[in-house]
Every structure is written in C-alpha cells, then in structure tokens.
Design an enzyme around this catalytic site. Structure first.
Site, PDB file in Angstrom:
ATOM      1  N   GLY A  54      15.341 -37.193 -33.870  1.00  0.00           N
ATOM      2  CA  GLY A  54      15.972 -36.540 -32.727  1.00  0.00           C
ATOM      3  C   GLY A  54      15.544 -35.085 -32.719  1.00  0.00           C
ATOM      4  CB  CYS A  81      12.555 -37.617 -38.538  1.00  0.00           C
ATOM      5  SG  CYS A  81      12.072 -35.925 -38.158  1.00  0.00           S
ATOM      6  CE1 TYR A  82      19.767 -33.969 -35.816  1.00  0.00           C
ATOM      7  CE2 TYR A  82      20.608 -36.212 -35.725  1.00  0.00           C
ATOM      8  CZ  TYR A  82      20.815 -34.849 -35.618  1.00  0.00           C
ATOM      9  OH  TYR A  82      22.067 -34.379 -35.327  1.00  0.00           O
ATOM     10  CG  HIS A 168       8.135 -39.675 -37.462  1.00  0.00           C
ATOM     11  ND1 HIS A 168       9.238 -40.009 -36.699  1.00  0.00           N
ATOM     12  CD2 HIS A 168       8.183 -38.337 -37.639  1.00  0.00           C
ATOM     13  CE1 HIS A 168       9.915 -38.912 -36.411  1.00  0.00           C
ATOM     14  NE2 HIS A 168       9.299 -37.885 -36.966  1.00  0.00           N
ATOM     15  CD  GLU A 170       8.891 -43.524 -36.225  1.00  0.00           C
ATOM     16  OE1 GLU A 170       8.900 -43.680 -37.470  1.00  0.00           O
ATOM     17  OE2 GLU A 170       9.469 -42.574 -35.671  1.00  0.00           O
ATOM     18  CG  ASP A 225       6.673 -56.144 -15.899  1.00  0.00           C
ATOM     19  OD1 ASP A 225       5.996 -56.559 -16.850  1.00  0.00           O
ATOM     20  OD2 ASP A 225       6.915 -54.947 -15.704  1.00  0.00           O
ATOM     21  CE  LYS A 365       3.244 -54.214 -18.116  1.00  0.00           C
ATOM     22  NZ  LYS A 365       3.953 -54.078 -16.832  1.00  0.00           N
TER      23      LYS A 365
END
Ligand code: XMP
Length: 509
Positions: A54, A81-82, A168, A170, A225, A365
């Site tokens: 964040g 992180c945060y 991070h 990710e 979609d 997606k």
C-alpha cells in the site's frame, strides 16, 4: 474449494498477487481491508491470507490498520511490503522511515532457512519498492531475509505461520516469486483444484438452476468477454438465452460472418443479428470530430439494442461480460452470480430487467480466455486482440464513408495476415491499419496517383495503459506495404507509426 484472501491495503499489485495464486490452481479473492473484520474472515474459512502492499506509512495514524487479533486467528498469513510492516507493527515490532533513501527496483536478496524460502537460492534478485522498513522484528519472529539496505527484508513466526517479506514476490522480476507463493500455499495446506474445466462445469450447473424459467438477453459484440459469456450461458440455458449482435458496419473484414458462424451453431434462433450498417453511416455522414463520432456511435448502438430488445419482448435478466478487473475497479466485491439491477455499459434504464447476470465477474482476462478454450470457442475468438466499440470509425481520420471503410478493411486484413504468419521475437499485442486523411503523390504503372496514406500501428503492452511501438521486422513491413499498394488501387503510400503511449494513444482517435 480452498480459497486464499488477498486483504487489500491499497496496493498497486493486489491483482497480480491474486493472479499468482490462481496460476497455482488455488482460488484467490481480493477484498478491501475496510470491508472485512476478523470474525468475517474466520467465518468464511479462508485457508490463508496475503496482506498486500500500500502507498502509506504504518506510522501514520490515518493509514490503513487492522485488528491484531487476526494474527492469532490460526490462519497462515503472508504480509508483503506495507503488509509486512503492518504485520510487524500489529505484533509489537517497530517500523521507521528509511531516511531520505528508499529502496526501489532490482535488489540482491539473501535468505535464511524458512518454510517460505524452501527451494530459494541463498542469494537471488528480488524487486523492492519501499521507503519505510521494519527496524525491529516483533517478539517470536526471526529475521529470514536481508538486502544490502534492509536488515529485515523477511521475517517469520513459524509457530503461528506468520510470514512477512519487504520485497514483492508477485512481480516477475523477483526470481523466486512463484516458488515463494507455492511454498506459502503449501504452508496453508491448500488443495490445488482451481482449474477451468471445474469452473465451467460448476458455473454451468449453477446458472442452470439459478436461471431456470428466466429469459435472458445479452448484447454480444464478438469480443472475448461477451463471446465467452454467451457461450457459457448458451451451454447452461440454451433457448432461454437471446444474444443480440449489432453489425454497425464498422467491423473488420470477415468479422460479422465469423461471429455469426460461431454463435449460430451454438444458439440457433437465440442469436439475433441486426444489420444497422446504413443507419450508422447515415448518422456519421459529414462528421469529422473524433469525439462526436464516438458519441454518435455509442448513442446509436444503444438505440438499436433498445429497439431490438423491445421488439423481441419480455426479458427477465440482462447478461454482461463483466470480468474481475471491471468489478475491482468499480469497487464492488460481492460474488453473487445475479445481483440487483444497475445501469452499466450504457444500456438504457427504460429497457427493464429484474437483474444482471455476470458469470465471469470473478475471472481475470487470461482465465476468461481459458474458459473460452474449455468451451471450444475457436482461437480467433478466444485470442482476439482488443477492438474498440466504435470500431473502424476511430481508425479513419476525418469523415467515415463506405468507400473509406472498404479500403481500410482490406488494408487491415492484409496487415493482420502478414503479422499472424510471420516469425517474430516480440509479437505485438495489438496491430491494425489506419486510413489517414492525408493524400500523397505516387506512381502506379505509368500514371501519376494522388491517393490515400495508410498508417500501420502495432504495439506491445501488458495492460494497454502504456504501450511501446513494436519493432516489427522490416521484411514484414515491406511485404505488407507491397501487398496493400498492389491490392488497393487508391492507396499511394504506407507508413509505420513509431510513437509509444504516452505521448500517443494506441488508437488514432
Ligand atoms: P487508447 O487509444 O486509449 O486505447 O490508447 C487503449 C486500448 O483501448 C482500446 N479502446 C477501446 N475499447 N471502446 C473499447 O471497447 C473504446 O471506445 C475504445 N477506445 C480505445 C484500444 O483499442 C486499446 O486496446
């Protein structure tokens, strides 16, 4: 199904965290810290929690905080992180500003023994982005990782299954990010059962029972979609589904036929194709301003849909191809398949529905594309590049006419064919031709030609928010140029657009 909660503290990468987890076949949901209490989290039976990054400082009393009781709820937690700093503070450690210098980008990480770092080399590259840092790990926590500037880049309390990393995992730049998430999911004891075949089977069954006896209407554009939504609903409710496909005459070569071809066999009479080509051309006649063109097209699309819906009479529900990023962006978090009516996507309020059906609203997606493949939709639909609602009208600068549309459709088809068949190190994520309103002198045969200029556009991008122009091999550009100028008598020149976004946009208008 085992589910991991991504508890969002406003992190830039929260969606990426959920995706990394889902890639390992464990279902993950993102919920804002504002909408959850410890009791709710426990009641929902999550197998693990990831506390996200964040933009704030945990030492700012106004910044997001959470009930420290979460740490004793018996659920494994990974703070990033945060989220790591917050875990440190919640557990009684200290966090302080790192002085003038933050730590950003590629950083060398050194790890020690921890369940979280199983299979991670002692030193590797990670991705950092922080100003504050944990200066004192809480009681019961051991430091498990360091970087040159960060004495506590990782910490854990293995007995409570609490883990924190300042970097991070990710982002793909963190070499062992995937391994770290995999280790965390093992710590959580998650079964890796989140697969698309199961999603399709479960959703079809759920839709079948929830939509029994209801008539459902959906606007089908032929985009990924809405196509996947239509195929899923078609499988679930068959003849109770009606899809309206509006051909506004601004589609690419072969597109209306391709959409009809795919969906006629699935939906039969449940597919209604509306030929509105004349109507759109008429409305666009003489209009050159890009914004005006867009407004006219948007308005006409709604009117045609509305008229068609009314003429078909009596629908209970409206179906939409909403996907997870749309849901998160608009701040809605519940996961019911049917929710009360709201007016989305410009569908007019006077077309009355009792509710909206959005079966893909929990998917990203790439997951939607995989559902499409499970449903055996053809590749040209499932792997389709984005195509703007206003279609070729925003790829013709100046007035849109039938002749210009014909020229552009032909040039665009040639360019797409050449790209699709070429070997390339980096493939563009979107590529198309534009018909400019510039004329140029050329010579064809023995005659002088004062003809049109076609611009080719190809971009490489992750999210279409920013984009780089693609370095297409020159022989592909050459072949395209030769073919276009040979095939279309009125084209004098072909140019290649080498502008990134920003400062340009992907589309020309
Ligand atoms: P820009 O031109 O804004 O485009 O850089 C970014 C991406 O969005 C697509 N695009 C649209 N998609 N309706 C859509 O559904 C629109 O009006 C629209 N305008 C742009 C564009 O093709 C690119 O992928």
């Amino acid at each position: 199904m085992d589910t991991v909660l991504v508890l969002d503290f406003g992190g830039q990468y929260s969606q990426l965290i959920a995706r990394r987890i889902r890639e390992q076949h464990v279902y993950a949901v993102i919920e804002s810290f504002r909408q959850m209490t410890v009791d709710e989290i426990v009641a929902r039976g999550y197998r693990g929690i990831v506390m996200t990054g964040g933009p704030n400082s945990v030492n700012d009393p106004e910044s997001p905080h959470f009930d420290p009781a979460l740490l004793n709820a018996g659920i494994p937690i990974l703070g990033i992180c945060y989220g790591a700093q917050l875990m440190a503070q919640m557990a009684g450690g200290t966090v302080a500003a790192a002085g003038a210098e933050g730590e950003y980008g590629r950083t060398q990480l050194t790890v020690r023994q921890s369940m979280l770092f199983r299979g991670v080399e002692e030193t590797s590259i990670c991705w950092m982005s922080h100003r504050d840092r944990i200066t004192e790990a809480p009681e019961g926590f051991g430091i498990t990782a360091t970087t040159p500037q960060c004495g506590c880049a990782g910490m854990s309390d293995e007995s409570r299954k609490l883990y924190a990393v300042q970097f991070h995992p990710e982002v793909t730049h963190t070499r062992y990010g995937t391994q770290i998430f995999s280790n965390f999911l093992d710590i959580c004891g998650c079964d890796r059962q989140w697969v698309m075949s199961r999603f399709v089977a479960d959703t079809v069954e759920r839709l079948r029972s929830e939509l029994k006896g209801k008539r459902v209407l959906m606007a089908l554009s032929g985009g990924v979609d809405s196509s996947v939504t239509a195929a899923l609903l078609g499988k679930a409710i068959g003849s109770d589904l009606t899809c309206v496909f509006v051909d506004h005459g601004l589609l690419r070569k072969g597109e209306p036929e391709a959409v009809e071809d795919v969906f006629r066999s699935r939906l039969g009479d449940g597919l209604v194709c509306v030929d509105a080509r004349e109507r759109f051309l008429r409305e666009l006649s003489g209009v050159t301003d890009p914004e005006k063109k867009r407004k006219i097209i948007g308005e006409q699309f709604i009117r045609v849909f509305e008229e068609t819906a009314n003429s078909l009479g009596g629908f209970d529900l409206l179906a939409q191809g909403t996907i997870y990023p749309d849901v998160i962006e608009s701040g809605k978090g519940d996961s019911a398949v049917i929710k009360s009516h709201h007016n989305v996507g410009g569908i007019p309020a006077d077309v009355k529905f009792d509710g909206i059906v959005e079966p893909l609203r929990d998917l990203f997606k790439d997951e939607v594309r995989r559902v499409g493949l499970e449903l055996e939709l053809p590749d040209h639909i499932v792997k389709r590049q984005p195509f703007p609602g206003p279609g070729l009208a925003v790829r013709i600068t100046g007035e849109v006419t039938r002749e210009k549309l014909d020229i552009l459709r032909e040039a665009d088809a040639i360019f797409r064919e050449e790209i699709d068949s070429a070997e390339m190190a980096v493939r563009p994520d979107q590529y198309f031709a534009v018909l400019t309103d510039t004329s140029a002198v050329g010579v064809k045969g023995d005659s002088r030609l004062y003809g049109s200029v076609i611009a080719l556009r190809a971009v490489t991008t992750e999210d279409f928010m920013t984009a780089d122009w693609t370095r297409i091999p020159v022989d592909v550009l050459e072949r395209t140029s030769v073919r276009i100028t040979n095939a279309i008598p009125t084209v004098a020149r072909v140019v290649y657009d080498i502008t990134s976004k920003p400062p340009a946009t992907v589309e020309w208008e």
